[in-house]
Design a protein around this motif. Structure first.
Motif, PDB file in Angstrom:
ATOM      1  N   PHE A   1      31.904  38.256  59.250  1.00 52.78           N
ATOM      2  CA  PHE A   1      32.289  39.538  59.847  1.00 52.78           C
ATOM      3  C   PHE A   1      33.770  39.816  59.640  1.00 52.78           C
ATOM      4  O   PHE A   1      34.162  40.942  59.280  1.00 52.78           O
ATOM      5  CB  PHE A   1      31.969  39.551  61.341  1.00 52.78           C
ATOM      6  N   LEU A   2      34.615  38.831  59.863  1.00 57.28           N
ATOM      7  CA  LEU A   2      36.058  39.037  59.736  1.00 57.28           C
ATOM      8  C   LEU A   2      36.441  39.401  58.306  1.00 57.28           C
ATOM      9  O   LEU A   2      37.376  40.184  58.086  1.00 57.28           O
ATOM     10  CB  LEU A   2      36.799  37.776  60.183  1.00 57.28           C
ATOM     11  N   ARG A   3      35.724  38.844  57.350  1.00 62.07           N
ATOM     12  CA  ARG A   3      36.023  39.132  55.949  1.00 62.07           C
ATOM     13  C   ARG A   3      35.337  40.400  55.442  1.00 62.07           C
ATOM     14  O   ARG A   3      35.843  41.052  54.529  1.00 62.07           O
ATOM     15  CB  ARG A   3      35.598  37.936  55.091  1.00 62.07           C
ATOM     16  N   HIS A   4      34.198  40.741  56.033  1.00 62.13           N
ATOM     17  CA  HIS A   4      33.422  41.897  55.555  1.00 62.13           C
ATOM     18  C   HIS A   4      32.877  42.702  56.736  1.00 62.13           C
ATOM     19  O   HIS A   4      31.661  42.830  56.902  1.00 62.13           O
ATOM     20  CB  HIS A   4      32.261  41.433  54.667  1.00 62.13           C
ATOM     21  N   PRO A   5      33.739  43.281  57.545  1.00 63.53           N
ATOM     22  CA  PRO A   5      33.246  44.020  58.719  1.00 63.53           C
ATOM     23  C   PRO A   5      32.376  45.205  58.357  1.00 63.53           C
ATOM     24  O   PRO A   5      31.534  45.616  59.151  1.00 63.53           O
ATOM     25  CB  PRO A   5      34.535  44.459  59.424  1.00 63.53           C
ATOM     26  N   GLU A   6      32.573  45.738  57.153  1.00 64.69           N
ATOM     27  CA  GLU A   6      31.780  46.905  56.750  1.00 64.69           C
ATOM     28  C   GLU A   6      30.296  46.597  56.656  1.00 64.69           C
ATOM     29  O   GLU A   6      29.445  47.500  56.729  1.00 64.69           O
ATOM     30  CB  GLU A   6      32.294  47.452  55.407  1.00 64.69           C
ATOM     31  N   LYS A   7      29.944  45.327  56.491  1.00 65.08           N
ATOM     32  CA  LYS A   7      28.535  44.931  56.427  1.00 65.08           C
ATOM     33  C   LYS A   7      27.876  44.985  57.801  1.00 65.08           C
ATOM     34  O   LYS A   7      26.651  45.079  57.911  1.00 65.08           O
ATOM     35  CB  LYS A   7      28.401  43.506  55.867  1.00 65.08           C
ATOM     36  N   TYR A   8      28.677  44.926  58.850  1.00 68.19           N
ATOM     37  CA  TYR A   8      28.144  44.767  60.206  1.00 68.19           C
ATOM     38  C   TYR A   8      28.302  45.997  61.091  1.00 68.19           C
ATOM     39  O   TYR A   8      27.562  46.144  62.073  1.00 68.19           O
ATOM     40  CB  TYR A   8      28.849  43.587  60.897  1.00 68.19           C
ATOM     41  N   LEU A   9      29.254  46.850  60.774  1.00 68.17           N
ATOM     42  CA  LEU A   9      29.559  47.975  61.644  1.00 68.17           C
ATOM     43  C   LEU A   9      29.073  49.282  61.040  1.00 68.17           C
ATOM     44  O   LEU A   9      29.422  49.622  59.905  1.00 68.17           O
ATOM     45  CB  LEU A   9      31.064  48.049  61.905  1.00 68.17           C
ATOM     46  N   ASN A  10      28.289  50.000  61.781  1.00 66.82           N
ATOM     47  CA  ASN A  10      27.793  51.302  61.360  1.00 66.82           C
ATOM     48  C   ASN A  10      28.925  52.313  61.462  1.00 66.82           C
ATOM     49  O   ASN A  10      29.390  52.641  62.549  1.00 66.82           O
ATOM     50  CB  ASN A  10      26.624  51.720  62.260  1.00 66.82           C
ATOM     51  N   ARG A  11      29.355  52.811  60.327  1.00 68.90           N
ATOM     52  CA  ARG A  11      30.535  53.687  60.290  1.00 68.90           C
ATOM     53  C   ARG A  11      30.347  54.939  61.139  1.00 68.90           C
ATOM     54  O   ARG A  11      31.300  55.459  61.727  1.00 68.90           O
ATOM     55  CB  ARG A  11      30.814  54.082  58.834  1.00 68.90           C
ATOM     56  N   GLN A  12      29.111  55.425  61.223  1.00 68.55           N
ATOM     57  CA  GLN A  12      28.859  56.651  61.970  1.00 68.55           C
ATOM     58  C   GLN A  12      29.000  56.452  63.482  1.00 68.55           C
ATOM     59  O   GLN A  12      29.239  57.392  64.224  1.00 68.55           O
ATOM     60  CB  GLN A  12      27.465  57.178  61.650  1.00 68.55           C
ATOM     61  N   LYS A  13      28.842  55.200  63.937  1.00 71.39           N
ATOM     62  CA  LYS A  13      28.909  54.941  65.366  1.00 71.39           C
ATOM     63  C   LYS A  13      30.158  54.176  65.783  1.00 71.39           C
ATOM     64  O   LYS A  13      30.546  54.202  66.949  1.00 71.39           O
ATOM     65  CB  LYS A  13      27.670  54.145  65.807  1.00 71.39           C
ATOM     66  N   TYR A  14      30.770  53.484  64.848  1.00 71.64           N
ATOM     67  CA  TYR A  14      31.924  52.646  65.168  1.00 71.64           C
ATOM     68  C   TYR A  14      33.167  53.503  65.328  1.00 71.64           C
ATOM     69  O   TYR A  14      33.444  54.364  64.506  1.00 71.64           O
ATOM     70  CB  TYR A  14      32.129  51.608  64.059  1.00 71.64           C
ATOM     71  N   HIS A  15      33.915  53.278  66.402  1.00 69.75           N
ATOM     72  CA  HIS A  15      35.097  54.097  66.692  1.00 69.75           C
ATOM     73  C   HIS A  15      36.374  53.272  66.720  1.00 69.75           C
ATOM     74  O   HIS A  15      37.400  53.716  67.203  1.00 69.75           O
ATOM     75  CB  HIS A  15      34.918  54.816  68.031  1.00 69.75           C
ATOM     76  N   GLY A  16      36.320  52.056  66.212  1.00 70.85           N
ATOM     77  CA  GLY A  16      37.491  51.200  66.157  1.00 70.85           C
ATOM     78  C   GLY A  16      38.359  51.519  64.952  1.00 70.85           C
ATOM     79  O   GLY A  16      38.216  52.573  64.313  1.00 70.85           O
ATOM     80  N   PRO A  17      39.276  50.610  64.586  1.00 69.16           N
ATOM     81  CA  PRO A  17      40.175  50.828  63.444  1.00 69.16           C
ATOM     82  C   PRO A  17      39.403  51.055  62.148  1.00 69.16           C
ATOM     83  O   PRO A  17      38.739  50.161  61.641  1.00 69.16           O
ATOM     84  CB  PRO A  17      40.981  49.525  63.400  1.00 69.16           C
ATOM     85  N   GLN A  18      39.468  52.251  61.629  1.00 65.58           N
ATOM     86  CA  GLN A  18      38.688  52.599  60.443  1.00 65.58           C
ATOM     87  C   GLN A  18      39.151  51.871  59.180  1.00 65.58           C
ATOM     88  O   GLN A  18      38.418  51.780  58.216  1.00 65.58           O
ATOM     89  CB  GLN A  18      38.737  54.120  60.215  1.00 65.58           C
ATOM     90  N   LYS A  19      40.369  51.317  59.200  1.00 62.68           N
ATOM     91  CA  LYS A  19      40.861  50.636  58.001  1.00 62.68           C
ATOM     92  C   LYS A  19      40.007  49.430  57.661  1.00 62.68           C
ATOM     93  O   LYS A  19      39.970  48.989  56.508  1.00 62.68           O
ATOM     94  CB  LYS A  19      42.321  50.211  58.194  1.00 62.68           C
ATOM     95  N   TYR A  20      39.300  48.890  58.655  1.00 62.44           N
ATOM     96  CA  TYR A  20      38.457  47.741  58.401  1.00 62.44           C
ATOM     97  C   TYR A  20      37.151  48.153  57.734  1.00 62.44           C
ATOM     98  O   TYR A  20      36.375  47.305  57.310  1.00 62.44           O
ATOM     99  CB  TYR A  20      38.157  47.004  59.695  1.00 62.44           C
ATOM    100  N   LEU A  21      36.894  49.455  57.654  1.00 60.68           N
ATOM    101  CA  LEU A  21      35.642  49.930  57.085  1.00 60.68           C
ATOM    102  C   LEU A  21      35.846  50.686  55.789  1.00 60.68           C
ATOM    103  O   LEU A  21      34.994  51.425  55.340  1.00 60.68           O
ATOM    104  CB  LEU A  21      34.910  50.837  58.081  1.00 60.68           C
ATOM    105  N   GLU A  22      36.973  50.500  55.161  1.00 61.98           N
ATOM    106  CA  GLU A  22      37.271  51.256  53.938  1.00 61.98           C
ATOM    107  C   GLU A  22      36.280  50.965  52.822  1.00 61.98           C
ATOM    108  O   GLU A  22      36.022  51.788  51.965  1.00 61.98           O
ATOM    109  CB  GLU A  22      38.689  50.916  53.473  1.00 61.98           C
ATOM    110  N   LYS A  23      35.674  49.776  52.836  1.00 60.61           N
ATOM    111  CA  LYS A  23      34.714  49.417  51.795  1.00 60.61           C
ATOM    112  C   LYS A  23      33.343  50.025  52.047  1.00 60.61           C
ATOM    113  O   LYS A  23      32.486  49.991  51.172  1.00 60.61           O
ATOM    114  CB  LYS A  23      34.589  47.891  51.677  1.00 60.61           C
ATOM    115  N   ALA A  24      33.103  50.507  53.261  1.00 61.52           N
ATOM    116  CA  ALA A  24      31.763  50.987  53.602  1.00 61.52           C
ATOM    117  C   ALA A  24      31.450  52.301  52.895  1.00 61.52           C
ATOM    118  O   ALA A  24      32.336  53.081  52.578  1.00 61.52           O
ATOM    119  CB  ALA A  24      31.663  51.164  55.107  1.00 61.52           C
TER     120      ALA A  24
END
Length: 428
Positions: free
Chosen positions: A405-428
C-alpha cells in the motif's frame, strides 16, 4: 505524528524461525496477564517497553492504549495497523496445551485472540524496523476496550489516532475456518450491536387475587412472543438476530411482582433493519400496555413501561476497492495460502467498524481451527486457544499488504471516493 528517529539496526541474519519464536513468546506472555477493558495498564506498560526495545516512538492514547509510528525513508501515505488489547471476564480452564501460558489473572482470560493480535502487530513492526526503505508512515494502534460498547476505537479517533491516516487494516483470529486460511468480504462483513432494556410496570399483589393486580410477568411473556412474531412478518431471518439474555422480577412465590425487567440485544447488517426493529419494539410494548389495561382508580397510570435502546458498534463495512486489492496481493505473494474472498457475513461485531467509517481499509479474518491439535473451541470459550503457527502468517500479511500500500496506494484507494492527499494517486 511521525518524526524521524534513529534507525535501530537489527540483525540481518534474523531467520523466520527466530522471528516466529519471538512472536509466540510475546503472545504467551500477554496471554498469562490479561486485563479487562480500560484496565489494561500493565499491558500498556509492556507494549511501551517492547516498542522502546525496537526503537519505535510511542505515546499513550485512550487512557490504556498505545499509539506508535514507524517512518520510512521518504515521504508517502500513512497506513494504520490496529490490534485490540483487552481480555474477557472468563475463568480459563486447563487444557492439554495451555499449562505453560494459562492466565495468571483470576477470572480474566484472553479468550478472543487479542493476545495473538498484539504479537502479530509486534512482528510486523519488527519487520518494518529492519527494512526502513519504504515511503510514508506505518501507524500502530494498540487499542483498549474492544469488548465493551461503544468500544475503545471511538476514544482513539477522538484523540487524533487517525489524523493523517490514509488507510487502516485490522485482523481477527477466528475458529470458523481452518488454521492459516484467510477470509475477506467486500462491503458489510460484521453486524451492528444494539441493546434494549425494558422495565414493564404492573400492579403487584397476592397471587390469589389476580383481578386486583396487573401481572408484569405475563406482560413480559406476551411482549417477547409478540415481538418475535412481528419481526418474522416484517423481516427476512437472514437480516437480523434478536435474543433476550435476562428476565428479572419478583421475589416471592405467591406474590405478583410490581415490575419485570427484560434485557436483550439484536444485530443487523444495515441501518434500515435496525430502525425497523427499534420501531417494532416500541409498537409491541404499546400493544401490550393496551391489552393489560384495567379500569379503576387503583390502576391509574398502569400498566406502563420504560424502554432504553443503546446502539453500539456500527456495521463493519470493508471498503470493496481496498479489499479486492488485498485479495489480489495475497494471491500474488502467498500462492499457497487458502483465501476465501467472499466469506459469509457474521453476526459477530467489532468496533473496528468505527475506523472504517473514517478511512478506507479492510478487516481480515484469520482462521485458527485445527482439528488435529484440538483447537476447535469458539471465541469467548473458557478453553479457547490459538494454533500458534498462524501468528507468522498474520505477521506476514500485515507487513506485505502495508508495504505494498505504501508503495502503490493507487491500487488500494478508489480515486472517486478518496479525499486524502491526491498526490499519492497520481498513477491511478
Amino acid at each position: 505524528m511521525c518524526r524521524r528517529s534513529e534507525v535501530i539496526s537489527l540483525r540481518d541474519d534474523q531467520s523466520a524461525e527466530s522471528l516466529k519464536a519471538w512472536i509466540i513468546r510475546l503472545r504467551r506472555e500477554f496471554h498469562q496477564y490479561p486485563e479487562l477493558s480500560f484496565e489494561e495498564y500493565n499491558t500498556q506498560n509492556r507494549i511501551l517497553k517492547v516498542l522502546g526495545e525496537l526503537g519505535i516512538e510511542a505515546r499513550k492514547i485512550a487512557d490504556t492504549g498505545v499509539l506508535a509510528s514507524i517512518c520510512g525513508t521518504m515521504p508517502g501515505p500513512c497506513i494504520a495497523l490496529r490490534t485490540d488489547t483487552d481480555g474477557l471476564q472468563v475463568q480459563e480452564e486447563t487444557t492439554e496445551r495451555n499449562s505453560e501460558y494459562i492466565s495468571r489473572n483470576d477470572g480474566v482470560m484472553h479468550a478472543c485472540g487479542h493476545d495473538g493480535h498484539m504479537s502479530m502487530l509486534f512482528g510486523a513492526a519488527k519487520l518494518f524496523m529492519e527494512n526502513r526503505d519504504f515511503p510514508g508512515e506505518v501507524r500502530l494502534i494498540f487499542q483498549p476496550a474492544e469488548e465493551i460498547p461503544p468500544g475503545g476505537s471511538e476514544r482513539v479517533i477522538a484523540e487524533g489516532g487517525l489524523e493523517g491516516v490514509d488507510a487502516v487494516m485490522g485482523m481477527h483470529i477466528f475458529t470458523n475456518h481452518e488454521s492459516g486460511s484467510v477470509g475477506l468480504r467486500p462491503g458489510p462483513f460484521m453486524a451492528s450491536t444494539n441493546r434494549f432494556e425494558v422495565t414493564l410496570k404492573g400492579k403487584g399483589g397476592h397471587i390469589s387475587l389476580p383481578k386486583q393486580c396487573i401481572d408484569p410477568v405475563r406482560m413480559a411473556v406476551d411482549f417477547i412472543s409478540s415481538l418475535n412474531s412481528a419481526l418474522e412478518e416484517k423481516l427476512d431471518k437472514e437480516k437480523y438476530i434478536l435474543g433476550v439474555g435476562r428476565i428479572q422480577g419478583g421475589a416471592q412465590f405467591n406474590r405478583i411482582p410490581d415490575s419485570v425487567g427484560i434485557l436483550g440485544s439484536y444485530r443487523t447488517f444495515d441501518s434500515e433493519t435496525t430502525e425497523v426493529i427499534d420501531l417494532t419494539i416500541k409498537e409491541c410494548l404499546e400493544k401490550v400496555k393496551e391489552r393489560y389495561a384495567k379500569p379503576g382508580e387503583e390502576f391509574s397510570g398502569l400498566p406502563d413501561y420504560e424502554l432504553d435502546i443503546l446502539h453500539g458498534y456500527p456495521v463493519l463495512v470493508n471498503d470493496p476497492f481496498f479489499t479486492d486489492a488485498v485479495n489480489l496481493k495475497l494471491q500474488e505473494s502467498f500462492p499457497e495460502l487458502t483465501i476465501y474472498p467472499e466469506l459469509e457475513k457474521t453476526f459477530a461485531a467489532e468496533d473496528f467498524a468505527s475506523y472504517l467509517q473514517v478511512v478506507p481499509g479492510v478487516f481480515i479474518s484469520l482462521g485458527t481451527r485445527n482439528q488435529k491439535k484440538g483447537i476447535v473451541e469458539i471465541n469467548h470459550s473458557c478453553t479457547f486457544d490459538i494454533d500458534e503457527e498462524i501468528l507468522s502468517t498474520g505477521t506476514q500479511i500485515f507487513y506485505t499488504i502495508s508495504l505494498d500500500f505504501l508503495r502503490h496506494p493507487e491500487k488500494y484507494l478508489n480515486r472517486q471516493k478518496y479525499h486524502g492527499p491526491q498526490k499519492y494517486l497520481e498513477k491511478a
